[in-house]
Design a protein around this motif. Structure first.
Motif, PDB file in Angstrom:
ATOM      1  N   ASN A 106       8.531  -7.081   0.151  1.00 55.08           N
ATOM      2  CA  ASN A 106       7.532  -7.921   0.807  1.00 55.08           C
ATOM      3  C   ASN A 106       6.787  -8.783  -0.214  1.00 55.08           C
ATOM      4  N   ASP A 158      -6.997  11.859   3.134  1.00 59.76           N
ATOM      5  CA  ASP A 158      -5.689  12.013   2.487  1.00 59.76           C
ATOM      6  C   ASP A 158      -4.679  12.498   3.523  1.00 59.76           C
ATOM      7  N   ILE A 159      -3.554  11.797   3.651  1.00 57.94           N
ATOM      8  CA  ILE A 159      -2.555  12.245   4.641  1.00 57.94           C
ATOM      9  C   ILE A 159      -1.954  13.607   4.263  1.00 57.94           C
ATOM     10  N   LYS A 171      10.724   8.505  -0.748  1.00 55.01           N
ATOM     11  CA  LYS A 171      10.755   7.839   0.567  1.00 55.01           C
ATOM     12  C   LYS A 171      11.956   8.336   1.388  1.00 55.01           C
ATOM     13  N   ASP A 197      -7.255   6.142   5.078  1.00 59.29           N
ATOM     14  CA  ASP A 197      -6.789   5.744   3.748  1.00 59.29           C
ATOM     15  C   ASP A 197      -7.531   6.554   2.689  1.00 59.29           C
ATOM     16  N   PHE A 228       1.880   4.009   6.853  1.00 58.48           N
ATOM     17  CA  PHE A 228       2.105   3.147   5.688  1.00 58.48           C
ATOM     18  C   PHE A 228       1.738   3.879   4.398  1.00 58.48           C
ATOM     19  N   GLY A 276      -4.014  -0.841   1.900  1.00 57.22           N
ATOM     20  CA  GLY A 276      -3.035  -1.371   0.950  1.00 57.22           C
ATOM     21  C   GLY A 276      -2.525  -2.721   1.408  1.00 57.22           C
ATOM     22  N   THR A 312      -6.646   5.134  -3.002  1.00 60.48           N
ATOM     23  CA  THR A 312      -6.122   5.294  -4.355  1.00 60.48           C
ATOM     24  C   THR A 312      -6.354   3.974  -5.077  1.00 60.48           C
ATOM     25  N   TYR A 363      10.498   7.085  -6.785  1.00 58.91           N
ATOM     26  CA  TYR A 363       9.863   6.476  -5.598  1.00 58.91           C
ATOM     27  C   TYR A 363      10.820   6.506  -4.415  1.00 58.91           C
ATOM     28  N   THR A 390       2.093  12.692  -1.757  1.00 57.30           N
ATOM     29  CA  THR A 390       1.763  11.784  -0.644  1.00 57.30           C
ATOM     30  C   THR A 390       2.992  11.455   0.198  1.00 57.30           C
ATOM     31  N   SER A 394       3.614   3.512  -3.955  1.00 55.02           N
ATOM     32  CA  SER A 394       4.635   2.520  -3.627  1.00 55.02           C
ATOM     33  C   SER A 394       5.290   1.819  -4.818  1.00 55.02           C
ATOM     34  N   ILE A 403       0.553  -3.984   2.738  1.00 50.96           N
ATOM     35  CA  ILE A 403       1.187  -4.225   4.043  1.00 50.96           C
ATOM     36  C   ILE A 403       0.296  -3.696   5.168  1.00 50.96           C
TER      37      ILE A 403
HETATM   38  P1  NAD Z   1       0.301  -0.180  -1.367  1.00 49.15           P
HETATM   39  O1  NAD Z   1       0.553   0.610  -2.599  1.00 49.15           O
HETATM   40  O2  NAD Z   1      -0.205  -1.575  -1.481  1.00 49.15           O
HETATM   41  O3  NAD Z   1      -0.747   0.603  -0.421  1.00 49.15           O
HETATM   42  C1  NAD Z   1      -0.661   1.965  -0.176  1.00 49.15           C
HETATM   43  C2  NAD Z   1      -1.920   2.384   0.577  1.00 49.15           C
HETATM   44  O4  NAD Z   1      -1.794   3.785   0.889  1.00 49.15           O
HETATM   45  C3  NAD Z   1      -3.207   2.225  -0.233  1.00 49.15           C
HETATM   46  O5  NAD Z   1      -4.230   1.702   0.593  1.00 49.15           O
HETATM   47  C4  NAD Z   1      -3.540   3.658  -0.652  1.00 49.15           C
HETATM   48  O6  NAD Z   1      -4.932   3.879  -0.849  1.00 49.15           O
HETATM   49  C5  NAD Z   1      -3.006   4.447   0.530  1.00 49.15           C
HETATM   50  N1  NAD Z   1      -2.672   5.839   0.194  1.00 49.15           N
HETATM   51  C6  NAD Z   1      -1.955   6.267  -0.874  1.00 49.15           C
HETATM   52  N2  NAD Z   1      -1.877   7.619  -0.846  1.00 49.15           N
HETATM   53  C7  NAD Z   1      -2.540   8.028   0.258  1.00 49.15           C
HETATM   54  C8  NAD Z   1      -2.782   9.306   0.845  1.00 49.15           C
HETATM   55  N3  NAD Z   1      -2.341  10.428   0.264  1.00 49.15           N
HETATM   56  N4  NAD Z   1      -3.476   9.359   2.001  1.00 49.15           N
HETATM   57  C9  NAD Z   1      -3.956   8.232   2.590  1.00 49.15           C
HETATM   58  N5  NAD Z   1      -3.758   6.998   2.065  1.00 49.15           N
HETATM   59  C10 NAD Z   1      -3.058   6.907   0.918  1.00 49.15           C
HETATM   60  O7  NAD Z   1       1.670  -0.132  -0.561  1.00 49.15           O
HETATM   61  P2  NAD Z   1       2.365  -1.255   0.329  1.00 49.15           P
HETATM   62  O8  NAD Z   1       3.139  -2.160  -0.553  1.00 49.15           O
HETATM   63  O9  NAD Z   1       1.380  -1.802   1.272  1.00 49.15           O
HETATM   64  O10 NAD Z   1       3.424  -0.361   1.122  1.00 49.15           O
HETATM   65  C11 NAD Z   1       3.073   0.255   2.363  1.00 49.15           C
HETATM   66  C12 NAD Z   1       4.265   1.056   2.867  1.00 49.15           C
HETATM   67  O11 NAD Z   1       5.389   0.189   3.035  1.00 49.15           O
HETATM   68  C13 NAD Z   1       4.713   2.148   1.921  1.00 49.15           C
HETATM   69  O12 NAD Z   1       5.070   3.272   2.696  1.00 49.15           O
HETATM   70  C14 NAD Z   1       5.928   1.567   1.218  1.00 49.15           C
HETATM   71  O13 NAD Z   1       6.826   2.576   0.824  1.00 49.15           O
HETATM   72  C15 NAD Z   1       6.508   0.709   2.321  1.00 49.15           C
HETATM   73  N6  NAD Z   1       7.295  -0.463   1.891  1.00 49.15           N
HETATM   74  C16 NAD Z   1       6.765  -1.341   0.975  1.00 49.15           C
HETATM   75  C17 NAD Z   1       7.503  -2.471   0.623  1.00 49.15           C
HETATM   76  C18 NAD Z   1       6.942  -3.494  -0.340  1.00 49.15           C
HETATM   77  O14 NAD Z   1       7.642  -4.440  -0.681  1.00 49.15           O
HETATM   78  N7  NAD Z   1       5.688  -3.388  -0.778  1.00 49.15           N
HETATM   79  C19 NAD Z   1       8.769  -2.682   1.166  1.00 49.15           C
HETATM   80  C20 NAD Z   1       9.267  -1.747   2.100  1.00 49.15           C
HETATM   81  C21 NAD Z   1       8.504  -0.649   2.455  1.00 49.15           C
END
Ligand code: NAD
Ligand code: TYD
Length: 345
Positions: free
Chosen positions: A181, A60-61, A155, A34, A82, A11, A37, A151, A101, A86, A13
């Motif tokens: 982010n 899958d986690i 979390k 990963d 991570f 994903g 998804t 959401y 998840t 999201s 981050i």
């Molecule tokens: P994203 O949606 O871009 O990526 C999520 C990733 O998790 C994807 O690669 C997806 O395939 C994978 N995933 C989803 N379900 C899964 C499962 N059951 N098992 C294994 N992999 C799985 O998310 P992001 O924006 O990169 O966010 C990453 C983390 O940071 C999340 O936990 C989110 O809550 C947290 N976060 C995000 C932000 C933001 O601004 N994007 C800010 C603070 C915290």
């Protein structure tokens, strides 16, 4: 720390974090679990997929058997979670995958890490667990949790499960909570990449409500540096907030994006507001500065300009994500190679 398990590394981050860590620590090995998804894109890690220090596992986690096997065999020095659903708007349409998840998947990871005595666990959380602010004030680590969307509720639930593992079992977990982010490889459903992609194609930018909601924007690499600092120096059982100290109203950000792209403000479309839309997020990151020696390094102006340039230079990436073609990459790259891998979906 020689070997870490990163979940959700395909994903936005997670991919930036994997690149960042491999770039800064030559002795580190990273396994990336990963599920792929819609938000998981293997192309985000294309340049490092043949790096001998890196391994991708599709899984899958929330799958207890697959997670247990991976963690039993991996002998990881740390796990960084991570993996999540999201996007707030998707959680309003259907909260089920968020519970599976974000909540159940986190508990599966905690149980397996505890069983196999993983010495460090970091839960990547969000400032959205604190709820919404008015015009004044900031979220600190002491702010009570008051999530407002499915959401953020999922979390916050995960954070509570991590807290319970620390309290009940002395499990060595850390929670980090970060603001919004921005940066390269962000799926174009979130505000900044969606509006840049739309504007580049001359499509309208859907601003929710009056656009007066405020978000605090942090460059993804400042977040990655914060996670690294917490992983290396953080105290087990503690929470650390990270923010970019760059608050902006959505409408002001939208106008700034259009100006930078040389596009007219007539592309702005005010649309129906998001139900339960949090008004303002703002972070007090004094604790991370004091205890981790961390501080956000990007000036928002510079980070935004760099990010806009990245999307302009990666029109092919945007096109493949928007058309769904990025999903073919898994088969072409890994289809034959993974063979009987049990973690393959
Ligand atoms: P994203 O949606 O871009 O990526 C999520 C990733 O998790 C994807 O690669 C997806 O395939 C994978 N995933 C989803 N379900 C899964 C499962 N059951 N098992 C294994 N992999 C799985 O998310 P992001 O924006 O990169 O966010 C990453 C983390 O940071 C999340 O936990 C989110 O809550 C947290 N976060 C995000 C932000 C933001 O601004 N994007 C800010 C603070 C915290
Ligand atoms: P988003 O990027 O979805 O992040 P979050 O909801 O987690 O903060 O949204 C950022 C802000 O932009 C939020 O106030 C909602 C708003 N927004 C729009 O106005 N239009 C959009 O199309 C999107 C996706 C978000």
């Amino acid at each position: 720390m020689q070997s870490i398990l990163v979940t959700g590394g395909c994903g936005f981050i997670g991919a930036n974090f994997v690149r960042w860590m491999l770039g800064t620590d030559s002795s580190l090995r990273i396994t990336n679990l990963d599920k792929l998804t819609y938000a998981g894109n293997l192309e985000n890690l294309k340049e490092i997929e043949n790096d001998p220090r890196y391994r991708f596992v599709r899984g899958d986690i929330a799958d207890p058997a697959a997670v247990d096997q991976l963690i039993a065999e991996g002998r990881f020095h740390a796990v960084v979670n991570f993996a999540a659903e999201s996007h707030v708007d998707r959680s309003i349409l259907d909260s089920t995958p968020f519970i599976t998840t974000n909540v159940m998947g986190t508990q599966v990871l905690l149980d397996a890490c505890r069983r196999h005595r993983v010495p460090r666990y970091l839960q990547v959380s969000t400032d959205e667990v604190y709820g919404s602010l008015g015009d004044e004030g900031f979220f600190t680590e002491e702010t009570p949790l008051a999530p407002n969307s499915p959401y953020s509720a999922s979390k916050a639930s995960a954070d509570m499960l991590v807290r319970a593992a620390v309290h009940t079992f002395g499990f060595p977990a850390i929670i980090t909570r970060c603001s919004n982010n921005y940066g390269p490889y962000q799926f174009p459903e979130k505000l900044i990449p969606l509006f840049i992609s739309n504007a580049l194609q001359g499509q309208s930018l859907p601003v929710y409500g009056q656009g007066t909601n405020v978000r605090d924007w942090i460059h993804v690499l400042d977040h990655c540096r914060g996670i690294e600092a917490a992983l290396r120096q953080g105290q087990a059982g503690e929470v650390y907030n990270f923010g970019g100290e760059s608050e902006l109203r959505n409408i002001d950000l939208t106008k700034r994006l259009l100006k930078a792209l040389g596009k007219p403000e007539s592309l702005i479309r005010y649309v129906e507001d998001r139900p339960g839309h949090d008004q303002r997020y703002a972070i007090d990151c004094t604790k991370a500065k004091r205890e981790l020696g961390w501080t956000p390094q990007y000036r928002f102006e510079d980070g935004l300009a760099e990010t806009i340039a990245w999307y302009q230079n990666h029109a092919d990436w945007i096109a493949r994500v928007r058309s769904g073609a990025y999903r073919d990459y898994y088969e072409s790259q890994y289809g034959g190679r993974l063979g009987a891998d049990k973690t393959r979906a």
